[in-house]
Design an enzyme around this catalytic site. Structure first.
Site, mmCIF file in Angstrom:
data_model
loop_
_atom_site.group_PDB
_atom_site.id
_atom_site.type_symbol
_atom_site.label_atom_id
_atom_site.label_comp_id
_atom_site.label_asym_id
_atom_site.label_seq_id
_atom_site.Cartn_x
_atom_site.Cartn_y
_atom_site.Cartn_z
ATOM 1 N N PHE A 228 -4.862 14.630 3.753
ATOM 2 C CA PHE A 228 -4.605 13.431 4.556
ATOM 3 C C PHE A 228 -3.357 12.711 4.042
ATOM 4 C CE2 PHE A 228 -9.261 13.792 5.224
ATOM 5 C CZ PHE A 228 -9.363 13.536 6.588
ATOM 6 N N GLY A 229 -2.503 12.240 4.916
ATOM 7 C CA GLY A 229 -1.425 11.347 4.493
ATOM 8 C C GLY A 229 -0.070 11.693 5.066
ATOM 9 N N HIS B 224 3.078 14.362 0.286
ATOM 10 C CA HIS B 224 2.419 15.612 -0.115
ATOM 11 C C HIS B 224 3.451 16.725 -0.073
ATOM 12 C CE1 HIS B 224 -1.674 14.070 -0.165
ATOM 13 N NE2 HIS B 224 -1.492 13.507 1.010
ATOM 14 N N ASP C 278 0.965 2.774 3.630
ATOM 15 C CA ASP C 278 0.108 3.857 3.132
ATOM 16 C C ASP C 278 0.959 5.121 2.910
ATOM 17 O OD1 ASP C 278 -2.098 5.120 2.140
ATOM 18 O OD2 ASP C 278 -3.127 5.356 4.057
ATOM 19 N N ASN D 87 -4.972 6.052 -7.203
ATOM 20 C CA ASN D 87 -5.563 7.397 -7.137
ATOM 21 C C ASN D 87 -4.617 8.485 -7.643
ATOM 22 O OD1 ASN D 87 -3.921 7.178 -4.839
ATOM 23 N ND2 ASN D 87 -5.260 8.438 -3.560
ATOM 24 N N HIS E 34 0.826 -1.215 0.000
ATOM 25 C CA HIS E 34 0.000 0.000 0.000
ATOM 26 C C HIS E 34 0.858 1.261 0.000
ATOM 27 C CE1 HIS E 34 -3.896 1.926 1.737
ATOM 28 N NE2 HIS E 34 -3.215 2.801 1.001
ATOM 29 N N ASN F 193 -5.520 9.391 6.973
ATOM 30 C CA ASN F 193 -6.818 8.748 6.919
ATOM 31 C C ASN F 193 -6.656 7.241 6.725
ATOM 32 O OD1 ASN F 193 -9.555 8.445 6.749
ATOM 33 N ND2 ASN F 193 -9.728 9.127 4.639
#
Ligand code: DOR
Ligand code: ZN
Ligand code: ZN
Length: 424
Positions: free
Chosen positions: A323-324, A309, A305, A95, A61, A278
């Site tokens: 989020f992240g 950013h 995950d 995404n 992920h 998230n």
């Protein structure tokens, strides 16, 4: 064919029940021999005395931001971050912009990834444009090289659409990776709902936002006979639901990210976007339940995950920041320190969670260092404490709440297909 001999390292290879000092001979891209002592000539000899040698980690992920958001991360920078973190295979979520939602886009991603230092195993979207309505060409994406399906970033909220996707995934034989979040229940939440959100005056995300979809997805996957992998589980009740699924022998696996067991919401010191992801950092009770679920094999996989950013985007209030957090370069150290050094589990069990079990989810023969297997492996120092320093990351994303955290478990060398991709 070039050869490398790794001598005297502590080999931890749960697939073959090995935890002991061994020599490993690599020839070309494969493991040629594993033995107590190998005297063969090799082009390069590495002395791994005092170090551990493990199958390379497989991260089911991650978010690479190419195509579309190359200012956050590219396939190359994300892959270099993986190599530095000891991660030899990564599964990028779809995404991107455009989303990875057709066989052509899967092929394009693989083409772009050709020069990457680690294996890139793409995940295809469940619906076109991830807009939740029209199913993608699941069979075509699998044929093009997608290893799983996911709508990550959100759930497929229309349960009938999701049911159709599960039936098609079951027919084609590809696992569904679920991000569990009832969109209508989020209600503007930006962090875990609880005392801390009240104290900071920020809207909260309750556990039920996640748990109701965990329950739905297990029940729907059972009905469809589909393999289900639950992404970034963060709650105590999520573990209870997965335990229930396992008792029924359903093909359901649970994934936990290091941030969800290495930090709880009471460690959020201020309204700072770096603490925002998230699902969110949960309560201490959830953290403890997740650790226990990992130790008890209710949770099978540790993945990151990894969500890079831009610096400005994250240097905002949690109300505005995306989020992240990044994770590829801290996952082994945080996991080793929190789970193994603390005495909760053996290093062998941690390697199961980071290498062997992710390989099993993908029905891949990776995560195993027997003779004849691909030479994807990692050498680490588990005895020297160091401080996490985001400025040293290969990732373009420096957004982590763990900057300055003291940990054990530094990756020294990473090998992919028998080649050294990190550390000389
Ligand atoms: O924190 C997150 N970041 N969670 C997600 O589900 C998506 C991800 C992202 O793409 O940034
Ligand atoms: Zn997600
Ligand atoms: Zn994600």
């Amino acid at each position: 064919m070039s050869s490398i001999l790794i001598k005297n390292g502590r080999l931890v290879d749960p697939a073959n029940n090995i935890d002991g000092v061994k020599d490993i001979l690599i020839e070309g891209n494969i493991i040629k021999e594993v033995n107590d002592s190998i005297e063969a000539q090799a082009d390069k000899v590495i002395d791994a005395s005092g170090k551990v040698v493990m199958p390379g980690f497989i991260d089911l992920h991650v978010h690479l931001r190419e195509p579309g958001f190359e200012y956050k991360e590219t396939i190359m920078t994300g892959a270099k971050a993986a190599a530095k973190g000891g991660v030899t295979s990564i599964c990028p979520m779809p995404n991107t912009k455009p989303a990875i939602d057709t066989p052509e886009r899967v092929k394009d991603l693989l083409e772009r990834a050709k020069e990457a230092p680690v294996h890139i195993l793409p995940i295809g979207a469940v619906t076109l444009g991830q807009d939740g309505t029209e199913l993608t060409d699941i069979e075509g994406m699998k044929k093009a090289g997608a290893v799983a399906l996911s709508e990550d970033g959100k759930s497929v909220m229309d349960t009938l659409v999701f049911r159709k996707a599960l039936h098609e995934a079951a027919r084609v034989g590809i696992p569904m990776f679920s991000h569990c979040e009832d969109k209508s229940l989020v209600d503007g939440g930006v962090m875990n709902y609880g005392e801390k959100s009240e104290e900071l005056g920020l809207p909260g995300i309750t556990n039920a936002v996640e748990d109701v979809i965990v329950a739905r997805d297990i029940l729907m996957a059972k009905e469809a006979g589909c393999q289900l992998h639950l992404c970034h589980c963060s709650t105590a009740d999520g573990a209870v639901l997965i335990e229930m699924a396992k008792k029924q022998n359903l093909p359901v696996t649970g994934e936990v990210c290091p941030h969800h067991f290495a930090m709880s919401d009471d460690e959020i010191t201020e309204d700072d976007g770096r603490f925002k992801m998230n699902p969110p950092l949960r309560s201490r009770a959830d953290v403890n339940a997740l650790k226990k679920a990992l130790a008890d094999d209710i949770m099978d996989v540790i993945s990151t995950d990894h969500a890079p950013h831009g610096a400005e985007e994250k240097a905002q209030s949690m109300l505005k920041a995306p989020f992240g957090i990044v994770g590829l370069e801290t996952s082994f150290a945080l996991s080793y320190t929190e789970l193994v050094k603390s005495g909760l589990m053996s290093l062998s069990k941690l390697v199961e969670k980071m290498s062997l079990n992710p390989a099993k989810v993908l029905k891949s023969d990776k995560g195993n260092l027997a003779a004849g297997r691909t030479a994807d492996l990692v050498i680490a120092d588990i005895d020297t404490e160091y401080e996490i320093n985001a400025d040293e990351f290969e990732s373009m994303g420096k957004n982590t709440p763990f900057n300055g955290r003291k940990v054990f478990g530094r990756i020294e060398k990473t090998f992919v297909d028998g080649k050294i991709v990190y550390g000389e």
